[in-house]
Design a protein around this motif. Sequence first.
Motif, mmCIF file in Angstrom:
data_model
loop_
_atom_site.group_PDB
_atom_site.id
_atom_site.type_symbol
_atom_site.label_atom_id
_atom_site.label_comp_id
_atom_site.label_asym_id
_atom_site.label_seq_id
_atom_site.Cartn_x
_atom_site.Cartn_y
_atom_site.Cartn_z
ATOM 1 N N GLU A 259 17.307 20.053 14.743
ATOM 2 C CA GLU A 259 16.394 20.187 13.606
ATOM 3 C C GLU A 259 16.862 19.374 12.404
ATOM 4 N N VAL A 260 18.166 19.272 12.204
ATOM 5 C CA VAL A 260 18.706 18.505 11.081
ATOM 6 C C VAL A 260 18.298 17.038 11.185
ATOM 7 N N GLN A 261 18.325 16.483 12.394
ATOM 8 C CA GLN A 261 17.943 15.087 12.574
ATOM 9 C C GLN A 261 16.450 14.891 12.363
ATOM 10 N N ARG A 262 15.648 15.839 12.787
ATOM 11 C CA ARG A 262 14.200 15.757 12.553
ATOM 12 C C ARG A 262 13.893 15.767 11.059
ATOM 13 N N LYS A 263 14.569 16.656 10.329
ATOM 14 C CA LYS A 263 14.326 16.758 8.885
ATOM 15 C C LYS A 263 14.819 15.521 8.148
ATOM 16 N N THR A 264 15.871 14.883 8.655
ATOM 17 C CA THR A 264 16.347 13.645 8.049
ATOM 18 C C THR A 264 15.307 12.541 8.220
ATOM 19 N N LEU A 265 14.688 12.453 9.394
ATOM 20 C CA LEU A 265 13.614 11.477 9.597
ATOM 21 C C LEU A 265 12.457 11.721 8.639
ATOM 22 N N HIS B 85 20.971 6.311 15.857
ATOM 23 C CA HIS B 85 20.336 6.188 17.165
ATOM 24 C C HIS B 85 18.818 6.333 17.088
ATOM 25 N N LEU B 86 18.294 6.747 15.922
ATOM 26 C CA LEU B 86 16.857 6.937 15.753
ATOM 27 C C LEU B 86 16.216 5.896 14.838
ATOM 28 N N LEU C 291 9.632 8.960 7.798
ATOM 29 C CA LEU C 291 9.302 8.473 9.132
ATOM 30 C C LEU C 291 8.911 9.654 10.013
ATOM 31 N N ASN C 292 7.828 9.492 10.772
ATOM 32 C CA ASN C 292 7.411 10.576 11.654
ATOM 33 C C ASN C 292 6.782 10.081 12.946
ATOM 34 N N LYS C 293 6.619 8.764 13.089
ATOM 35 C CA LYS C 293 6.031 8.214 14.304
ATOM 36 C C LYS C 293 6.861 7.021 14.760
ATOM 37 N N MET C 294 6.886 6.798 16.051
ATOM 38 C CA MET C 294 7.648 5.684 16.607
ATOM 39 C C MET C 294 7.173 4.352 16.038
ATOM 40 N N PRO D 193 12.114 11.980 17.894
ATOM 41 C CA PRO D 193 12.811 13.203 17.498
ATOM 42 C C PRO D 193 12.676 14.350 18.504
ATOM 43 N N ILE D 194 11.979 14.101 19.605
ATOM 44 C CA ILE D 194 11.827 15.142 20.628
ATOM 45 C C ILE D 194 13.195 15.450 21.220
ATOM 46 N N ARG D 195 13.502 16.731 21.377
ATOM 47 C CA ARG D 195 14.771 17.233 21.917
ATOM 48 C C ARG D 195 15.971 16.810 21.067
ATOM 49 N N ARG D 196 15.769 16.689 19.768
ATOM 50 C CA ARG D 196 16.854 16.410 18.837
ATOM 51 C C ARG D 196 17.061 17.640 17.961
#
Length: 62
Positions: free
Chosen positions: A18-24, A53-54, A29-32, A13-16
């Motif tokens: 904020e909406v995509q981070r919150k969806t994860l 893509h994530l 999900l929070n780690k690869m 989620p780096i350089r994505r």
Amino acid sequence: MAKTIVVKQIGSPIRRPEVQRKTLIGLGLNKMHKTRELEDTPSVRGMVNKIPHLVEIIEERG
């Protein structure tokens, strides 16, 4: 028994946006390479389709 899907995080989620981070985070999900087994509902499918893509769907059960 309810249908479930196994979702795996494949992107960072780096350089994505904020909406995509919150969806994860909403998917739990929070780690690869972390996987979660989630109930197969339209809302979960919509979240997965928002960030294809994530994440990837590994398996469908039930």
